[in-house]
Write an enzyme that holds these catalytic residues in place. Structure first.
Site, PDB file in Angstrom:
ATOM      1  N   ASP A 198       0.860  -1.179   0.000  1.00 30.25           N
ATOM      2  CA  ASP A 198       0.000   0.000   0.000  1.00 30.25           C
ATOM      3  C   ASP A 198       0.903   1.239   0.000  1.00 30.25           C
ATOM      4  O   ASP A 198       1.752   1.386   0.883  1.00 30.25           O
ATOM      5  CB  ASP A 198      -0.841  -0.038   1.294  1.00 30.25           C
ATOM      6  N   GLU A 211      -6.644   3.564  -5.703  1.00 33.11           N
ATOM      7  CA  GLU A 211      -7.842   3.855  -4.908  1.00 33.11           C
ATOM      8  C   GLU A 211      -8.300   5.265  -5.264  1.00 33.11           C
ATOM      9  O   GLU A 211      -7.518   6.220  -5.157  1.00 33.11           O
ATOM     10  CB  GLU A 211      -7.555   3.771  -3.403  1.00 33.11           C
ATOM     11  N   HIS A 225     -10.827  -2.287   4.818  1.00 32.82           N
ATOM     12  CA  HIS A 225     -10.638  -1.750   6.168  1.00 32.82           C
ATOM     13  C   HIS A 225     -11.417  -0.469   6.409  1.00 32.82           C
ATOM     14  O   HIS A 225     -11.406   0.054   7.528  1.00 32.82           O
ATOM     15  CB  HIS A 225      -9.139  -1.525   6.399  1.00 32.82           C
ATOM     16  N   ASP A 226     -12.059   0.069   5.372  1.00 30.19           N
ATOM     17  CA  ASP A 226     -12.857   1.293   5.519  1.00 30.19           C
ATOM     18  C   ASP A 226     -14.362   1.031   5.468  1.00 30.19           C
ATOM     19  O   ASP A 226     -15.155   1.977   5.535  1.00 30.19           O
ATOM     20  CB  ASP A 226     -12.530   2.285   4.384  1.00 30.19           C
ATOM     21  N   ASP A 256      -3.003   4.685  -2.466  1.00 30.09           N
ATOM     22  CA  ASP A 256      -4.028   5.304  -1.621  1.00 30.09           C
ATOM     23  C   ASP A 256      -4.471   6.657  -2.192  1.00 30.09           C
ATOM     24  O   ASP A 256      -3.619   7.489  -2.553  1.00 30.09           O
ATOM     25  CB  ASP A 256      -3.415   5.512  -0.222  1.00 30.09           C
TER      26      ASP A 256
HETATM   27  O1  ISL Z   1     -13.534   6.194   4.639  1.00 23.69           O
HETATM   28  C1  ISL Z   1     -13.627   7.269   4.129  1.00 23.69           C
HETATM   29  C2  ISL Z   1     -14.203   8.406   4.791  1.00 23.69           C
HETATM   30  O2  ISL Z   1     -15.481   8.057   5.202  1.00 23.69           O
HETATM   31  C3  ISL Z   1     -13.160   7.442   2.789  1.00 23.69           C
HETATM   32  O3  ISL Z   1     -13.383   8.669   2.249  1.00 23.69           O
HETATM   33  C4  ISL Z   1     -11.678   7.187   2.843  1.00 23.69           C
HETATM   34  O4  ISL Z   1     -11.048   8.168   3.574  1.00 23.69           O
HETATM   35  C5  ISL Z   1     -11.174   7.171   1.468  1.00 23.69           C
HETATM   36  O5  ISL Z   1     -11.690   5.996   0.968  1.00 23.69           O
HETATM   37  C6  ISL Z   1      -9.670   7.113   1.420  1.00 23.69           C
HETATM   38  O6  ISL Z   1      -9.207   6.002   2.098  1.00 23.69           O
HETATM   39  C7  ISL Z   1      -7.846   5.789   2.165  1.00 23.69           C
HETATM   40  O7  ISL Z   1      -7.119   6.911   2.572  1.00 23.69           O
HETATM   41  C8  ISL Z   1      -7.357   7.392   3.891  1.00 23.69           C
HETATM   42  C9  ISL Z   1      -7.330   6.276   4.932  1.00 23.69           C
HETATM   43  O8  ISL Z   1      -7.861   6.745   6.133  1.00 23.69           O
HETATM   44  C10 ISL Z   1      -8.110   5.061   4.481  1.00 23.69           C
HETATM   45  O9  ISL Z   1      -7.975   4.028   5.425  1.00 23.69           O
HETATM   46  C11 ISL Z   1      -7.588   4.659   3.145  1.00 23.69           C
HETATM   47  O10 ISL Z   1      -8.169   3.488   2.658  1.00 23.69           O
HETATM   48  C12 ISL Z   1      -6.278   8.404   4.181  1.00 23.69           C
HETATM   49  O11 ISL Z   1      -5.025   7.842   3.909  1.00 23.69           O
END
Ligand code: ISL
Length: 592
Positions: A111, A277, A350-351, A219
């Site tokens: 990542d 992403e 994970h989100d 990311d």
């Molecule tokens: O989960 C979100 C907010 O509700 C999404 O907008 C998320 O922040 C977005 O998918 C980006 O995610 C990635 O970058 C973020 C991190 O917190 C997430 O875990 C990651 O998957 C910042 O690095």
């Protein structure tokens, strides 16, 4: 009946588009497996559990960040890009992990978080040290609004809100400017306009390739090119902060930056997979990003389908699923990326909250609905992702105490909504529906008190359902969710139509049935799923053509099937009512 083709060549060949036939497993290291008893998952734990992935049959593993980090955003705030955080192990263990994965024909995707770094990264420490720092422009520094004093309300350089609440700007008293952070204040955005920033990222990624990685998950990579004027966004009525997204999503130089990245990092390695992403990515842009000719990324994570149950308040403002919307969304992406692009397929990461709790039934029909959802997803065209525990049908955590959440986004949400007068009961409902914490509870390996995750005290509570929902109980059970995922992954390896077939939605307006046809000119597959807790009639178009079709997969346990015998399941008419959460997949020769 057509014969089943032989499995494609294993993933270790130099086949360039291996990822089209692959299933990728995501590990969030903090909660996967703990090898040293400190209650936090680590690389040693992953190495010990690789046989689980072999048994499942996946082709590659994506590991969320394991680098040195203050862990403000669970490792998505990196303070040293060429390291392993001591919590997670050592670089030697990383090298061992690469060897152990490769020995099992598994590839490794890491990542890369370079829209922002940690504020504790030496680049930012230097940049912050003075307005005259040679690295000042590596980040986005701006003075207060004209005529205003830094730090006073409204003096922020623009009205963008942070993804995690509040302003996207932090006032730095010592150096006399604001800096931009689209995420937490400990995640300052890197300035990709600066060629030295890009060169430093390229060099860092080459270093990981030399260590043996096989791909990158990038990311929020479609946020890296910002409109340098940083104009105000349009705030909704009554809101202080606006979304800045129109000014940094798929921004002006994004395609240039991505092409340069791929060219500079791995010009002659077409077997490296690039996964972007991309929150807010449009379909048209996704078509460009994933057009193989353009050499940008191989697939994007888009968010449309995981937003269909969101109201204006996003993940903390959920609505009951309207199946038509979900089908229309995924179907649109299937059709639009068919000619030149490629999809990534996911329900969980994970989100995201756990899909069986979100779109299925995590009570009586937990296993059946988890299998149905897996089947529906995996037989779309694209590369499926399985998030740790999804293959067991892991469920959302039943939060009863707001003090039990750990994620910064949830913690901020609780704080901000309490501040505007919301009661804890309402907040708890919102958290239980949408928090990222649900995905982050420890992996459930067995029914012991810490679910086999750790010998110590787990950093976050284990879901109480681990006494029944766990890997040990499922591995040898032919009718488990795990075995169903294994069969789906195997089907993809053996049946080219799963990778190559065209995609046609059927019964688009039906609010219970999710149905589609895949066809590669050799085989045709019909997927019929009941996404509801009541039995539902199904009117299969052109039903006669499916009468002698083979039932390749179903989620009914043997004692739930009409005949009770798997080999006779096909005797059931194709258009028989579907039981609650039932899925059936039929295969016949193509008529194209
Ligand atoms: O989960 C979100 C907010 O509700 C999404 O907008 C998320 O922040 C977005 O998918 C980006 O995610 C990635 O970058 C973020 C991190 O917190 C997430 O875990 C990651 O998957 C910042 O690095």
């Amino acid at each position: 009946m057509t014969s089943v083709p032989q499995p494609p060549t294993p993933a270790t060949t130099s086949d360039e588009a291996w990822w089209r036939r692959a299933t990728i497993y995501q590990i969030w290291p903090r909660s996967f497996a703990d090898s040293d008893g400190d209650g936090i998952g680590d690389l040693g734990g992953i190495i010990e559990r690789l046989d689980h992935l072999v048994a499942l049959g996946v082709d590659a593993v994506w590991i969320s960040p394991f680098y040195e980090s203050p862990m403000d955003d669970a490792g998505y705030d990196i303070s040293d890009y060429r390291s392993v955080d001591p919590l997670f192990g050592t670089l030697d263990q990383f090298d061992e992990l690469v060897r152990e994965l490769h020995r099992r024909d598994l590839r490794l995707i890491i990542d890369i978080v370079v829209n922002h770094s940690s504020d504790e990264h030496p680049w930012f420490v230097e940049s912050r040290s003075s307005p005259d720092s040679p690295q000042r422009d590596w980040y986005w520094w701006r003075p207060p609004r004209e005529g205003m004093t830094g730090g006073e309300p409204g003096a922020e350089p623009n009205n963008w809100g942070s993804v995690f609440g509040g302003s996207a700007w932090e006032w730095d008293e010592a150096s006399g400017d604001y800096y931009l952070h689209l995420f937490t204040r400990k995640q300052p955005d890197l300035n990709w306009e600066h060629p030295d920033v890009r060169a430093a990222v390229h060099e860092m990624m080459r270093w990981w390739i030399d260590r043996g990685v096989d791909g990158f998950r990038l990311d929020v990579i479609n946020f890296i090119s910002k409109d340098v004027a940083l104009p105000d966004g349009i705030a909704a009525e009554g809101e202080t902060w606006a979304s800045g997204m129109p000014h940094f999503v798929d921004g002006p130089r994004i395609h240039e930056f991505l092409q340069e990245l791929r060219r500079e990092v791995a010009p002659d390695r077409d077997d490296i997979v690039w996964i972007g992403e991309m929150p807010g990515v449009t379909l048209a842009e996704a078509g460009r990003y994933t057009d193989a000719q353009r050499r940008e990324v191989d697939m994007v994570f888009q968010f449309e389908h995981v937003g269909v149950d969101h109201g204006r308040g996003g993940r903390f403002d959920t609505r009951p699923l309207v199946l038509r919307k979900l089908k229309a969304s995924l179907g649109r992406w299937q059709v639009c990326l068919e000619a030149t692009g490629w999809n990534s397929l996911y329900w969980c990461n994970h989100d995201q909250p756990r899909v069986v709790s979100r779109f299925g039934d995590d009570g009586e029909f937990r296993a059946r609905s988890a299998k149905m959802l897996a089947t529906v997803l995996h037989l779309h065209r694209g590369t499926p992702f399985v998030y740790q525990g999804e293959e067991l049908g892991m469920t959302n955590f039943p939060f009863t105490d707001l003090g039990d959440v750990r994620d910064i986004e949830t913690v901020n949400y609780i704080q901000n909504t309490r501040a505007v007068g919301h009661g804890d009961d309402d907040i708890l409902v919102a958290v239980n529906a949408g928090a990222r914490d649900h995905a982050r509870t420890p992996m459930q390996w067995d029914d012991s008190p810490s679910a086999g995750f750790t010998d110590g005290e787990p950093w976050m509570a284990v879901n109480p359902d681990h006494d029944t929902v766990n890997a040990a109980a499922q591995l040898d059970d032919e009718e488990s969710v795990f075995q169903h995922y294994r069969r789906l992954i195997d089907l993809r390896h053996h049946l080219p139509v799963v990778t190559d077939g065209s995609f046609t939605t059927v019964l688009a307006d039906n609010d219970e049935i999710y149905a589609y046809i895949r066809d590669d000119g050799h085989d045709a597959l019909l997927v019929l799923a009941n996404v509801s807790g009541a039995s539902a009639p199904v009117e299969v178009p052109d039903v006669e053509s499916w009468n002698n079709a083979e039932l390749v997969i179903t989620n009914l346990a043997s004692d739930e099937r009409p005949t009770g015998r798997p080999e006779e399941a096909h005797l059931q008419p194709v258009d028989a009512d579907l039981q609650p959460w039932e899925v059936r997949v039929y295969r016949r020769p193509s008529e194209v």
